[in-house]
Enzyme design. Structure first.
Site, PDB file in Angstrom:
ATOM      1  N   ASP A  98       0.856  -1.301   0.417  1.00  0.00           N
ATOM      2  CA  ASP A  98      -0.054  -0.253   0.280  1.00  0.00           C
ATOM      3  C   ASP A  98       0.672   1.027   0.035  1.00  0.00           C
ATOM      4  O   ASP A  98       1.863   0.690   0.627  1.00  0.00           O
ATOM      5  CB  ASP A  98      -0.947   0.516   1.311  1.00  0.00           C
ATOM      6  N   GLU A 147       0.431  -1.063   5.595  1.00  0.00           N
ATOM      7  CA  GLU A 147       1.637  -0.313   6.601  1.00  0.00           C
ATOM      8  C   GLU A 147       0.740   1.193   6.767  1.00  0.00           C
ATOM      9  O   GLU A 147       0.801   2.090   8.096  1.00  0.00           O
ATOM     10  CB  GLU A 147       2.475  -0.789   5.948  1.00  0.00           C
ATOM     11  N   ARG A 171       6.558  11.099  17.684  1.00  0.00           N
ATOM     12  CA  ARG A 171       7.403  10.327  17.130  1.00  0.00           C
ATOM     13  C   ARG A 171       8.276   9.594  18.715  1.00  0.00           C
ATOM     14  O   ARG A 171       8.351  10.139  19.447  1.00  0.00           O
ATOM     15  CB  ARG A 171       8.428  10.620  16.548  1.00  0.00           C
TER      16      ARG A 171
HETATM   17  N1  BES Z   1       8.647   3.158   5.084  1.00  0.00           N
HETATM   18  C1  BES Z   1       7.861   4.434   5.747  1.00  0.00           C
HETATM   19  C2  BES Z   1       8.682   5.041   7.690  1.00  0.00           C
HETATM   20  C3  BES Z   1      10.455   5.107   7.675  1.00  0.00           C
HETATM   21  C4  BES Z   1      10.593   5.664   6.398  1.00  0.00           C
HETATM   22  C5  BES Z   1      10.776   4.421   8.214  1.00  0.00           C
HETATM   23  C6  BES Z   1      11.945   6.637   6.019  1.00  0.00           C
HETATM   24  C7  BES Z   1      12.249   5.031   8.371  1.00  0.00           C
HETATM   25  C8  BES Z   1      12.330   5.661   7.270  1.00  0.00           C
HETATM   26  C9  BES Z   1       6.486   3.925   6.893  1.00  0.00           C
HETATM   27  O1  BES Z   1       6.152   3.496   5.758  1.00  0.00           O
HETATM   28  C10 BES Z   1       6.211   4.900   7.386  1.00  0.00           C
HETATM   29  O2  BES Z   1       5.491   5.876   6.089  1.00  0.00           O
HETATM   30  N2  BES Z   1       5.323   4.655   8.242  1.00  0.00           N
HETATM   31  C11 BES Z   1       4.511   5.296   9.449  1.00  0.00           C
HETATM   32  C12 BES Z   1       3.819   5.485   9.832  1.00  0.00           C
HETATM   33  C13 BES Z   1       2.728   4.602   9.314  1.00  0.00           C
HETATM   34  C14 BES Z   1       1.717   4.083  11.342  1.00  0.00           C
HETATM   35  C15 BES Z   1       1.467   5.341   8.852  1.00  0.00           C
HETATM   36  C16 BES Z   1       5.655   6.797   9.609  1.00  0.00           C
HETATM   37  O3  BES Z   1       6.625   6.418   9.884  1.00  0.00           O
HETATM   38  O4  BES Z   1       4.799   8.316   9.259  1.00  0.00           O
HETATM   39 MN    MN Z   2       7.420   2.275   4.253  1.00  0.00          MN
HETATM   40 MN    MN Z   3       5.181   4.618   4.194  1.00  0.00          MN
END
Ligand code: BES
Ligand code: MN
Ligand code: MN
Length: 456
Positions: free
Chosen positions: A88, A152, A327
């Site tokens: 996604d 995700e 965060r």
């Molecule tokens: N791939 C990202 C997380 C990420 C990006 C980790 C760059 C380290 C470096 C992931 O798809 C993401 O965007 N996660 C969300 C959390 C989710 C619960 C919506 C985020 O980090 O905002």
């Molecule tokens: Mn991601």
């Molecule tokens: Mn992401």
């Protein structure tokens, strides 16, 4: 290494074409209007896993979007790698800021521009193709399981349920994920931690209806002003967060850890230039790497209220809203922080307004070991393919399922990401360098090779 380079060279165009087909599918999990496309994407991923040589490929239904599973068990006595990724993507908005349409992948200057190019289609698909490579060249050295989910970007809540219910199926020795960033191609790195997340929404209500701002203005509190004041009070003059108890569970880094983190190459001028900001901002006493990787933060993700259409409308609105994310770092937990925020935000509400706080999703922070066999395998793979030892870093983003893999399956994760922070994840004009895509496909088989060798 030779057979790897040769395979990629001989299949170059097809490896790219297949990724482009995947990127054309608008698998936005947040918005129900994309549902048919999200489901089609799951089918596409399942078909490609099958084509690559996976057995027992399944589209596992959940209460939300399905999880695609596939495996290749070559020998029960060999170690097993569980590859996780997500098919996604984030919503493409604001559409008008894209130079080319988000779901029509376009190459400019060697980079693929499309929503999901880096996060995470370009990255998880490298694993599918690296698996195909190992199958085709007879070099798969260990067992492999794939679990590619479709939620995700909306918090993985159904994946959590799936993992708890399928512990036997998901049995493995390590989780391997490419969904993070490197410092740069010249400075390859491995993320050794992810932040947690507490996401919520607040609503401030003043008068029971929108009012004429001339007739009532001056006598009734404006909820937008009140919300702005409340939000502004959440950071002090040193940009520390003012919520009582917010930092209580933060485990401070040792001096050695801080030193190691800050010895990674960092180009502040380039960082500022890329973002077009004159100065950086952040918690006093911490470097940029510490601020993004090791310190908790509170960010406004959206704020609205009153009249935001064309032209002017003189109105004193009834409501103002904001979306806020925090965060988190070890050992903060999303439930505890959500509660601290809620209690504090309600307590600072002045009597002119009513305040409501609605939690959305959360996720726990994670740190990954740097002394494990799997981490060493990743180090060796990167060193061989990039000609340089990877630098350990702490990632600022969140992948909530990583903490759950550890809690539920007892599994540690290796974060072998090939993206760049400048790839514009979640932004307009998201991109992924074609070079990084091929580099990933070449590096992943080396991970499996060294993981199998070192596990002996
Ligand atoms: N791939 C990202 C997380 C990420 C990006 C980790 C760059 C380290 C470096 C992931 O798809 C993401 O965007 N996660 C969300 C959390 C989710 C619960 C919506 C985020 O980090 O905002
Ligand atoms: Mn991601
Ligand atoms: Mn992401």
């Amino acid at each position: 290494m030779q057979h790897i380079k040769q395979y990629v060279e001989q299949n170059k165009q097809r490896l790219l074409d297949e990724l482009f087909d995947l990127l054309r599918l608008a698998s936005v999990s947040a918005d129900p209007k994309y549902k048919p496309e999200v489901l089609k994407t799951a089918d596409y991923v399942a078909a490609k896993l099958r084509d690559a040589g996976a057995d027992n490929v399944e589209i596992c239904q959940t209460a939300g979007y399905p999880i695609v599973y596939g495996e290749k068990i070559i020998d029960a006595s060999k170690p097993t790698v569980l590859v996780y990724g997500h098919y996604d993507v984030q919503p493409p908005d604001p559409l008008e800021l894209w130079k080319t349409p988000p779901f029509e992948p376009t190459v400019r200057d060697g980079k693929i521009y499309a929503r999901g190019a880096c996060d995470d289609k370009g990255q998880f698909y490298m694993h599918v193709k690296a698996f195909e490579l190992m199958m085709q060249t007879g070099t798969l050295p260990c067992n492999i399981k794939f679990m590619i989910e479709g939620e995700e970007e909306v918090g993985s809540s159904n994946l959590g349920i799936f993992v708890k219910a399928n512990k036997e199926k998901l049995k493995a020795d390590v989780v391997l994920i490419s969904d993070t960033s490197m410092i740069s191609m010249e400075h390859p790195s491995l993320e050794t931690g992810l932040r947690g997340l507490s996401y919520l929404e607040v609503e401030v209500t003043g008068p029971n209806r929108d009012l004429h701002s001339g007739v009532y203005g001056g006598a009734v509190a404006n909820p937008i002003t009140i919300l702005a004041q409340m939000i502004a009070s959440l950071h002090d003059e040193n940009n520390h967060i003012t919520i009582p108890g917010f930092y209580n569970d933060v485990v401070p880094l040792s001096e050695a850890e801080r030193k190691a983190l800050n010895s990674a190459p960092y180009d502040e001028a380039g960082y500022k230039q890329d973002l077009d900001v004159a100065e950086l901002w952040g918690e006093k006493g911490y470097s940029t790497f510490e601020r993004t990787g090791t310190r908790p933060t509170l960010e406004l993700n959206g704020i609205w209220g009153g009249y935001i259409g064309e032209g002017a409308k003189t109105v004193l609105p009834s409501k103002a809203n904001a979306k806020i994310s925090m965060r988190l770092v070890p050992n903060q937990t999303s439930d505890a922080i959500t509660k601290l925020f809620t209690d504090h935000f309600l307590s600072i509400a002045p009597p002119y307004v009513k305040v409501k706080v609605t939690p959305h999703h959360g996720g726990e922070p994670a740190v990954t070991p740097t002394d494990s066999v799997a981490y060493r395998a990743a180090q060796k793979a990167i060193a061989e393919s990039f000609g340089k030892e990877p630098i350990p870093t702490r990632g600022g983003g969140s992948i909530p399922i990583v903490a759950l893999f550890e809690a539920e399956l007892g599994l540690k994760t290796v974060l072998m990401g090939f993206g760049l922070d400048s790839d514009a994840l979640h932004s307009p004009n998201e991109k992924y360098d074609i070079y990084n895509y091929y580099k990933g496909i070449e590096t992943i088989p080396l991970f499996h090779k060294y993981f199998a060798e070192l596990s002996n």
